[in-house]
Design an enzyme around this catalytic site. Structure first.
Site, mmCIF file in Angstrom:
data_model
loop_
_atom_site.group_PDB
_atom_site.id
_atom_site.type_symbol
_atom_site.label_atom_id
_atom_site.label_comp_id
_atom_site.label_asym_id
_atom_site.label_seq_id
_atom_site.Cartn_x
_atom_site.Cartn_y
_atom_site.Cartn_z
ATOM 1 N N THR A 167 83.586 30.154 -18.587
ATOM 2 C CA THR A 167 83.343 30.013 -17.255
ATOM 3 C C THR A 167 83.319 31.134 -16.462
ATOM 4 O O THR A 167 84.013 32.328 -16.568
ATOM 5 C CB THR A 167 84.507 28.960 -16.642
ATOM 6 O OG1 THR A 167 84.572 27.826 -17.264
ATOM 7 C CG2 THR A 167 84.051 28.863 -15.399
ATOM 8 N N ARG A 195 81.905 14.883 -20.750
ATOM 9 C CA ARG A 195 83.179 15.294 -20.506
ATOM 10 C C ARG A 195 82.887 16.190 -19.183
ATOM 11 O O ARG A 195 82.225 17.058 -19.212
ATOM 12 C CB ARG A 195 83.732 16.055 -21.416
ATOM 13 C CG ARG A 195 84.906 16.968 -21.121
ATOM 14 C CD ARG A 195 84.844 18.221 -20.687
ATOM 15 N NE ARG A 195 86.290 19.191 -20.519
ATOM 16 C CZ ARG A 195 86.384 20.317 -20.311
ATOM 17 N NH1 ARG A 195 85.072 20.911 -19.793
ATOM 18 N NH2 ARG A 195 87.347 20.852 -20.222
ATOM 19 N N VAL A 196 83.804 16.064 -18.265
ATOM 20 C CA VAL A 196 83.889 16.994 -17.104
ATOM 21 C C VAL A 196 85.134 17.655 -16.945
ATOM 22 O O VAL A 196 85.961 16.855 -16.986
ATOM 23 C CB VAL A 196 83.411 15.955 -15.609
ATOM 24 C CG1 VAL A 196 83.625 16.918 -14.372
ATOM 25 C CG2 VAL A 196 82.106 15.417 -15.932
ATOM 26 N N GLY A 197 85.203 18.974 -16.795
ATOM 27 C CA GLY A 197 86.216 19.851 -16.592
ATOM 28 C C GLY A 197 86.678 19.991 -15.255
ATOM 29 O O GLY A 197 86.283 19.386 -14.454
ATOM 30 N N ASP A 198 87.440 21.215 -15.213
ATOM 31 C CA ASP A 198 87.842 21.607 -13.636
ATOM 32 C C ASP A 198 86.775 22.033 -12.919
ATOM 33 O O ASP A 198 86.977 21.888 -11.511
ATOM 34 C CB ASP A 198 88.978 22.659 -14.022
ATOM 35 C CG ASP A 198 88.445 23.896 -14.518
ATOM 36 O OD1 ASP A 198 88.476 24.963 -13.966
ATOM 37 O OD2 ASP A 198 87.845 23.986 -15.592
ATOM 38 N N THR A 218 89.263 30.028 -14.198
ATOM 39 C CA THR A 218 88.527 29.836 -15.399
ATOM 40 C C THR A 218 89.749 29.668 -16.725
ATOM 41 O O THR A 218 90.824 29.930 -16.252
ATOM 42 C CB THR A 218 87.770 30.979 -15.956
ATOM 43 O OG1 THR A 218 87.541 30.982 -17.420
ATOM 44 C CG2 THR A 218 88.731 32.493 -15.585
ATOM 45 N N GLY A 221 90.196 23.634 -19.144
ATOM 46 C CA GLY A 221 89.773 22.748 -17.742
ATOM 47 C C GLY A 221 90.972 21.650 -17.809
ATOM 48 O O GLY A 221 91.480 21.529 -16.679
#
Length: 310
Positions: A167, A195-198, A218, A221
């Site tokens: 990231t 999927r969605v991370g931080d 970074t 996530g």
């Protein structure tokens, strides 16, 4: 102390053959952001400029270097936040956009929402005149090779994610003491579709508040989301900790509580800054007072004049 811009190119393990490109990439991005500040631009202008620079560099897991999901497709997330107003904009699971960070800023500037996802984000981009690009233009041979390798039954994509690329993000303080953050990613290697991370989650992938400071994160996530890493760092700063000490405390907590590794860049409104990480490496760079700072391994801190070529 003002102004300053600090960028990261992702926490993890960077193969030796790619490390020089990672360092030169973050140095170039930090300088691009600093030029904006020198010209009287805002901290928001500076972080978007720096992260756009990194999205356009195939060495990083964002924009044209994004990793691929299980289907072999790109799905990208991005977040911006303005410390003066607490205004924020984010996009998640976007496909055909070259610079998701610029779309995230449009969400902040042009809508009453904080986050748009998938097809809704694409529709908004079209309404704003943001050009769509072919998916193939965002996929590198390196990303495709890693995707194929991690289709093997015994592969561990989460473990592999903490290597190779990461990231990207930036934080900045402008001449008026306003702070901002920006974070952008292609996500986790071979992730499930959707999927969605931080990264696009406020307080996790980043946070900015003029009363305290700004952070871009970074790492893995899911671990970052469990401890709300960016906001946790600012909590420690509110308790009187420095940017560096607060970053270390929060990263140590994430490691002890959920066994998560990661990295952050942090600034306070006075222009004190930190680039800290618990992973093996994190490419980072900062520019302040016409001096370029950069490093890759823990304890590394090189400096040179921004007028000297690297």
């Amino acid at each position: 102390m003002l102004p300053v811009v600090v960028v990261h190119g992702g926490a993890g393990h960077i193969p030796k053959e790619r490390s020089e490109r990672s360092i030169s990439g973050v140095c170039s991005a930090a300088q691009a952001g600093y030029v904006v500040l020198q010209g009287g631009g805002s901290s928001m202008d500076a972080v978007v400029k720096a992260v756009t620079h990194l999205e356009n560099d195939p060495s990083f897991n964002a924009g044209c270097g994004s990793v691929l999901n299980q289907k072999g497709e790109v799905e990208m997330d991005a977040l911006v936040m303005d410390g003066k107003t607490l205004g924020s904009g984010a996009v998640s699971a976007v496909h055909n956009i070259a610079n998701p960070i610029q779309l995230a800023r449009l969400v902040m500037d042009k809508t009453n929402h904080l986050c748009l996802t998938a097809e809704g984000a694409s529709q908004f981009a079209r309404s704003m005149g943001v050009p769509e690009v072919p998916q193939e233009s965002l996929i590198t041979e390196y990303s495709r090779m890693r995707w194929k390798k991690n289709l093997a039954p015994d592969a561990n994509p989460v473990e592999c994610q903490m290597g190779k690329m990461g990231t990207v993000g930036a934080v900045a303080v402008d001449s008026e003491g306003n702070v901002a953050c920006a974070t952008s990613t292609g996500g986790i290697l071979n992730k499930m579709e959707g999927r969605v991370g931080d990264t696009p989650c406020i307080g996790c992938g980043g946070y900015a508040d003029n009363k305290t400071g700004a952070v871009s994160t970074t790492g893995h996530g899911e671990a970052i989301m469990k401890v709300i890493l960016a906001r946790l760092i600012l909590f420690h700063m509110e308790q009187g900790q420095s940017a560096e000490a607060a970053s270390d405390l929060a990263l140590a907590y994430m490691k002890s509580r959920v066994d998560g590794l990661g990295g952050v860049v942090t600034v306070d409104p006075q222009g004190h800054w930190a680039a800290r990480f618990s992973s093996l490496q994190m490419a980072w760079a900062a520019v302040q007072k016409d001096t370029l700072h950069y490093g890759l391994y823990s304890g590394e801190h090189f400096t040179q004049s921004i007028d000297d070529p690297r």
